[in-house]
Design an enzyme around this catalytic site. Structure first.
Site, PDB file in Angstrom:
ATOM      1  N   SER A   3       0.794  -1.233   0.000  1.00 44.32           N
ATOM      2  CA  SER A   3       0.000   0.000   0.000  1.00 44.32           C
ATOM      3  C   SER A   3       0.827   1.284   0.000  1.00 44.32           C
ATOM      4  O   SER A   3       0.271   2.364  -0.198  1.00 44.32           O
ATOM      5  CB  SER A   3      -0.948   0.018   1.201  1.00 44.32           C
ATOM      6  OG  SER A   3      -1.979  -0.926   1.028  1.00 44.32           O
TER       7      SER A   3
ATOM      8  N   LYS B 186       0.392   3.299  -3.057  1.00 43.13           N
ATOM      9  CA  LYS B 186      -0.791   4.149  -3.216  1.00 43.13           C
ATOM     10  C   LYS B 186      -0.443   5.635  -3.168  1.00 43.13           C
ATOM     11  O   LYS B 186      -1.124   6.454  -3.798  1.00 43.13           O
ATOM     12  CB  LYS B 186      -1.815   3.830  -2.124  1.00 43.13           C
ATOM     13  CG  LYS B 186      -2.368   2.410  -2.180  1.00 43.13           C
ATOM     14  CD  LYS B 186      -3.252   2.125  -0.978  1.00 43.13           C
ATOM     15  CE  LYS B 186      -3.750   0.692  -0.957  1.00 43.13           C
ATOM     16  NZ  LYS B 186      -4.556   0.378   0.238  1.00 43.13           N
TER      17      LYS B 186
ATOM     18  N   TYR C  52      -4.161  -3.088 -10.242  1.00 43.93           N
ATOM     19  CA  TYR C  52      -3.983  -2.785  -8.819  1.00 43.93           C
ATOM     20  C   TYR C  52      -3.042  -3.783  -8.150  1.00 43.93           C
ATOM     21  O   TYR C  52      -2.122  -3.394  -7.419  1.00 43.93           O
ATOM     22  CB  TYR C  52      -5.349  -2.785  -8.138  1.00 43.93           C
ATOM     23  CG  TYR C  52      -5.300  -2.527  -6.657  1.00 43.93           C
ATOM     24  CD1 TYR C  52      -4.930  -1.284  -6.157  1.00 43.93           C
ATOM     25  CD2 TYR C  52      -5.632  -3.526  -5.751  1.00 43.93           C
ATOM     26  CE1 TYR C  52      -4.891  -1.041  -4.789  1.00 43.93           C
ATOM     27  CE2 TYR C  52      -5.605  -3.293  -4.389  1.00 43.93           C
ATOM     28  CZ  TYR C  52      -5.230  -2.058  -3.919  1.00 43.93           C
ATOM     29  OH  TYR C  52      -5.187  -1.821  -2.564  1.00 43.93           O
TER      30      TYR C  52
ATOM     31  N   TYR D 262      -4.568   3.752   8.107  1.00 42.13           N
ATOM     32  CA  TYR D 262      -5.897   3.154   8.233  1.00 42.13           C
ATOM     33  C   TYR D 262      -6.573   3.568   9.537  1.00 42.13           C
ATOM     34  O   TYR D 262      -6.547   4.739   9.908  1.00 42.13           O
ATOM     35  CB  TYR D 262      -5.817   1.628   8.076  1.00 42.13           C
ATOM     36  CG  TYR D 262      -5.008   1.211   6.877  1.00 42.13           C
ATOM     37  CD1 TYR D 262      -5.394   1.608   5.597  1.00 42.13           C
ATOM     38  CD2 TYR D 262      -3.849   0.457   7.001  1.00 42.13           C
ATOM     39  CE1 TYR D 262      -4.655   1.241   4.482  1.00 42.13           C
ATOM     40  CE2 TYR D 262      -3.112   0.080   5.887  1.00 42.13           C
ATOM     41  CZ  TYR D 262      -3.519   0.488   4.634  1.00 42.13           C
ATOM     42  OH  TYR D 262      -2.783   0.126   3.540  1.00 42.13           O
TER      43      TYR D 262
ATOM     44  N   VAL E 144       1.374  -3.510   4.084  1.00 41.95           N
ATOM     45  CA  VAL E 144       1.399  -4.771   4.834  1.00 41.95           C
ATOM     46  C   VAL E 144       2.649  -5.592   4.540  1.00 41.95           C
ATOM     47  O   VAL E 144       2.850  -6.640   5.147  1.00 41.95           O
ATOM     48  CB  VAL E 144       0.131  -5.613   4.582  1.00 41.95           C
ATOM     49  CG1 VAL E 144      -1.098  -4.899   5.105  1.00 41.95           C
ATOM     50  CG2 VAL E 144      -0.012  -5.982   3.112  1.00 41.95           C
TER      51      VAL E 144
END
Length: 322
Positions: free
Chosen positions: A82, A85, A207, A258, A276
């Site tokens: 992530s 992103k 993705y 998050y 992660v």
């Protein structure tokens, strides 16, 4: 585990070890992280990541001028997941400006990164670009704009880090695809509201490929430098406007870890984005960028040692955005 440190400047010989003002700080932090009682557990829902040693640790610091130095496993490539992103968001903003925000919000979610809960009563508009639903919207827009969202993210990382070897790991992408039902559900649900343009299988392939990029702490600290330079790339050109760089940093601070974003802001006090794979990037605007890696995660998907190391860095140096 060795905690040797080094200093380097992109495309130039490395000065003697210990020559930078933060060298003693990050060496101290590495020693402290080695004594943690609980290093967490690697991500077990992605089989390619499940066997990582949670006690491994690396940390890199990059100056705005391209000087980069680190400690421990700072040159060891790992799965960015992530963290990618952030770079997808920056590219989409650079190409699409404020239009992007029509399909994704800028608010903390308060829910796990792969939650479906909020999408239904918020009409298929994800809370922010860093939860999985929001990242799918960003990748969808970037794929439409460029034809190769994952390739654009990889190329940005290569260019800004100076490392042309950064690449995808097809086995990781395949592993994620094999366990990607939740992401498929998110994408199909948003598509039902007209918030996804691509066919869902094509979007998921882009993705998962993006998330499979492998890079080191040194690579990522350098590559995120444009956020410390307020939108300016390593070559002096602008990737983002000053205002857009501020926006990305703000969303990282409030949403980058998050449903632990409040705790991260409280402990670390910097814009940050976790993955992660065990990595976390953090930005000290105008001063430096940081990347830490340790694959053991807490229950919210953030590196245990990574968060602790960044907490210690801001405590020992007094550097934060507050």
């Amino acid at each position: 585990m060795s905690h040797t440190s080094a200093v380097a400047r992109a495309s130039s010989p490395a000065p003697p070890s210990g020559s930078h003002r933060f060298s003693s700080v990050i060496n101290q932090i590495a020693e402290e992280m080695n004594t943690l009682d609980d290093h967490g557990t690697p991500a077990d829902y992605i089989p390619m990541l499940a066997d990582a040693d949670p006690r491994r640790f690396g940390m890199a610091v990059a100056e705005p001028d391209g000087t980069v130095y680190g400690v421990g496993d700072w040159r060891q490539p790992f799965s960015t997941q992530s963290i990618s992103k952030v770079f997808a968001l920056a590219l989409a903003l650079s190409l699409d400006g404020g239009q992007l925000w029509q399909g994704v919000g800028r608010e903390p979610s308060g829910n796990p990164f792969n939650s479906l809960v909020q999408l239904e009563y918020e009409n298929g508009i994800p809370r922010n670009p860093f939860i999985n639903a929001g990242a799918l919207v960003v990748t969808d827009r970037l794929q439409v704009l460029t034809g190769d969202a994952a390739g654009q993210v990889r190329d940005l990382l290569r260019t800004e880090s100076g490392n042309a070897a950064i690449d995808f790991v097809p086995q990781v992408a395949a592993s994620e695809a094999a366990f990607g039902d939740r992401n498929a559900a998110l994408a199909h649900f948003m598509a039902s509201y007209g918030n996804i343009t691509l066919p869902v299988p094509a979007l998921l392939a882009a993705y998962f490929r993006q998330c499979s990029i492998e890079a080191s702490c040194a690579d990522l600290a350098l590559a995120a430098g444009f956020l410390a330079r307020r939108g300016v790339r390593a070559d002096g050109s602008a990737l983002l406007t000053r205002s857009q760089a501020k926006q990305v940093n703000a969303v990282m601070l409030t949403c980058g870890t998050y449903d632990a974003a409040g705790e991260f802001a409280y402990r670390v006090g910097l814009p940050g984005k976790s993955g992660v794979g065990g990595g976390i990037i953090a930005i000290v605007p105008g001063v430096c960028t940081l990347c830490v890696w340790s694959p053991g995660l807490d229950k919210r998907g953030n590196s245990v040692a990574g968060v602790s190391a960044l907490d210690r860095f801001t405590t020992l140096t007094g550097l934060s955005v507050f």
